[in-house]
Design an enzyme around this catalytic site. Structure first.
Site, short mmCIF file in Angstrom:
data_model
loop_
_atom_site.label_atom_id
_atom_site.label_comp_id
_atom_site.label_asym_id
_atom_site.label_seq_id
_atom_site.Cartn_x
_atom_site.Cartn_y
_atom_site.Cartn_z
N GLU A 36 18.68 14.01 -9.19
CA GLU A 36 19.84 13.85 -10.10
C GLU A 36 19.56 14.77 -11.29
O GLU A 36 20.20 15.79 -11.48
CB GLU A 36 19.98 12.39 -10.53
CG GLU A 36 21.11 12.13 -11.53
CD GLU A 36 21.14 10.69 -12.08
OE1 GLU A 36 20.10 10.00 -12.00
OE2 GLU A 36 22.18 10.28 -12.63
N ASP A 57 28.32 4.67 -8.86
CA ASP A 57 27.12 4.58 -9.71
C ASP A 57 27.23 3.45 -10.75
O ASP A 57 26.78 2.34 -10.49
CB ASP A 57 26.83 5.92 -10.39
CG ASP A 57 25.36 6.14 -10.68
OD1 ASP A 57 24.54 5.30 -10.27
OD2 ASP A 57 25.01 7.16 -11.29
N ASP A 58 27.80 3.74 -11.91
CA ASP A 58 27.96 2.75 -12.99
C ASP A 58 29.41 2.84 -13.50
O ASP A 58 29.66 3.38 -14.58
CB ASP A 58 26.98 3.05 -14.13
CG ASP A 58 25.54 3.03 -13.65
OD1 ASP A 58 24.99 1.94 -13.46
OD2 ASP A 58 24.98 4.13 -13.42
N HIS A 114 25.24 0.35 -9.19
CA HIS A 114 24.35 -0.55 -9.94
C HIS A 114 25.21 -1.69 -10.47
O HIS A 114 26.13 -1.44 -11.26
CB HIS A 114 23.70 0.21 -11.10
CG HIS A 114 22.93 1.42 -10.65
ND1 HIS A 114 21.56 1.38 -10.44
CD2 HIS A 114 23.32 2.68 -10.35
CE1 HIS A 114 21.16 2.59 -10.04
NE2 HIS A 114 22.20 3.38 -9.98
N HIS A 158 26.18 3.36 -3.48
CA HIS A 158 25.42 3.65 -4.71
C HIS A 158 26.17 3.04 -5.88
O HIS A 158 27.06 3.66 -6.46
CB HIS A 158 25.26 5.17 -4.86
CG HIS A 158 24.39 5.59 -6.00
ND1 HIS A 158 23.67 6.77 -6.03
CD2 HIS A 158 24.11 4.98 -7.19
CE1 HIS A 158 23.01 6.88 -7.16
NE2 HIS A 158 23.26 5.81 -7.90
N HIS A 166 16.48 7.15 -6.08
CA HIS A 166 17.18 8.17 -6.84
C HIS A 166 16.26 9.39 -6.90
O HIS A 166 15.08 9.27 -7.28
CB HIS A 166 17.45 7.71 -8.27
CG HIS A 166 18.58 6.73 -8.41
ND1 HIS A 166 18.65 5.56 -7.72
CD2 HIS A 166 19.70 6.78 -9.19
CE1 HIS A 166 19.77 4.92 -8.06
NE2 HIS A 166 20.42 5.63 -8.96
N1 HPA Z 1 20.27 7.20 -12.50
C1 HPA Z 1 19.12 6.56 -12.75
N2 HPA Z 1 19.07 5.29 -13.10
C2 HPA Z 1 20.20 4.61 -13.18
C3 HPA Z 1 21.42 5.20 -12.93
C4 HPA Z 1 21.45 6.56 -12.56
O1 HPA Z 1 22.49 7.18 -12.31
N3 HPA Z 1 22.35 4.24 -13.11
C5 HPA Z 1 21.71 3.11 -13.45
N4 HPA Z 1 20.40 3.33 -13.50
ZN ZN Z 2 22.40 5.37 -9.69
#
Ligand code: HPA
Ligand code: ZN
Length: 326
Positions: free
Chosen positions: A199, A277-278, A18, A16, A196
């Site tokens: 969350e 994630d990011d 991006h 996971h 996703h």
């Molecule tokens: N959630 C949803 N969209 C996203 C995320 C995330 O954590 N990171 C980058 N786009």
């Molecule tokens: Zn994500």
């Protein structure tokens, strides 16, 4: 061996990530200068100071602004290569990367420019760093299903390089059912699917992703614990959850890392994994996520081994590839 040493030595699999979320402020500024793009920040320090998010949307607004410096194939290469070098430092052996083509095509950057830059870096990463990888195309769920379908059409010539499709961006108000027809078509074309869900959105979105989008993994999924029946189903189906602890705290899904539910997910025998994630926005790559989470939740060596095994199991590697990593 200390838990820190075990984590550092552990061969890792990331599921996971991006790629646009790996764009560090330093590279963002270098690309802004190279491409003559004006950023709404005066310095790298100012960018980092702006990374103080209250929820998913407050992050997405800044994340899409940062992505505007990406214009040329080489920009996508440089960003992806920088991530792969972080992978090497963290002993990531295999990574399955999300990219958001609509973030770029909506600004006039051709789909081919985006994917050429990313795949060239992934090829070099395989050859020069020994890191295997797959690519997953994410649709932006705040945009229309028609726009997602058009993006899927653009991806068809690149089918050999894209293993699956996913769903990201603003979750609340954009349920998986909005994209059922797009995912039907994607599966018919041979793509695997992920999404996703859970969350910020409710457990029903996780159910929709399973029932309507036929996903192989749920990205995040941490809100599943609100629904005991859903938890039983996720256990029975060995449905992987790609959990991102530092992201969840940065986006206020949990107030602190100590309150994160990852240990509960593991103790419930769910196929949970740790991911970044990011990482450029949330304060750490996968190694940092492991280290901080292990400390905050007092994870043991057995938990670390379970997380590693879960990630191999949840990956899209074939059986031989999985065997190599076990
Ligand atoms: N959630 C949803 N969209 C996203 C995320 C995330 O954590 N990171 C980058 N786009
Ligand atoms: Zn994500």
């Amino acid at each position: 061996m200390s838990i820190e040493d075990a984590i550092r030595a552990l061969p890792k699999v990331e599921l996971h990530l991006h790629i646009e979320g790996s764009l560090e402020p330093e590279l963002m500024f270098a690309l802004a200068e190279r491409n003559q793009v004006e950023l709404p920040f005066a310095s790298v320090e100012e960018v980092r100071a702006a990374y103080d998010f209250s929820d998913l949307q407050s992050f997405l607004d800044i994340y899409y602004a940062g992505a505007q410096v990406l214009l040329e194939e080489q920009d996508f290469y440089d960003m992806t290569w920088a991530y792969l070098e972080r992978c090497r430092a963290d002993k990531v052996r295999h990574t399955e990367i999300f990219f958001d083509p609509q973030t770029h095509t909506d600004r006039g950057v051709p789909f081919d420019t985006v994917i050429r830059g990313i795949t060239r870096a992934l090829d070099d990463g395989r050859e020069q760093l020994g890191i295997s990888s797959e690519l997953i195309l994410c649709f932006l769920r705040h945009l229309s299903a028609e726009a997602a379908m058009a993006t899927l059409e653009q991806a068809l010539p690149w089918k050999e390089r894209i293993i699956g499709v996913g769903l990201d961006s603003s979750e609340k108000g954009h349920p998986p059912e909005k994209f059922q027809a797009v995912f039907d078509r994607a599966r018919a074309e041979g793509f695997l699917t992920v999404a996703h869900a859970g969350e910020e959105g409710p457990p029903e979105y996780i159910e929709q992703a399973l029932d309507l989008l036929k996903v192989k993994r749920i990205d995040h999924g941490v809100r599943c614990l609100e629904d005991p029946l859903l938890v039983r189903r996720l256990q029975k189906e060995r449905m992987p959850l790609t959990v991102c602890p530092l992201s969840n705290v940065k986006l206020c899904v949990f107030d602190t890392l100590e309150e994160h539910n990852l240990k509960t997910l593991l103790d419930a025998n769910l196929c949970a994994t740790i991911n970044s994630d990011d990482p450029a926005y949330f304060g750490g790559y996968i190694g940092q996520n492991f280290l901080e989470t292990a400390e905050a939740l007092k994870l043991g060596l057995d938990d670390i081994e379970t997380l590693a095994r879960n990630a191999v199991e949840a990956s899209f590697l074939d059986d031989d590839g999985k065997q190599d990593l076990m």
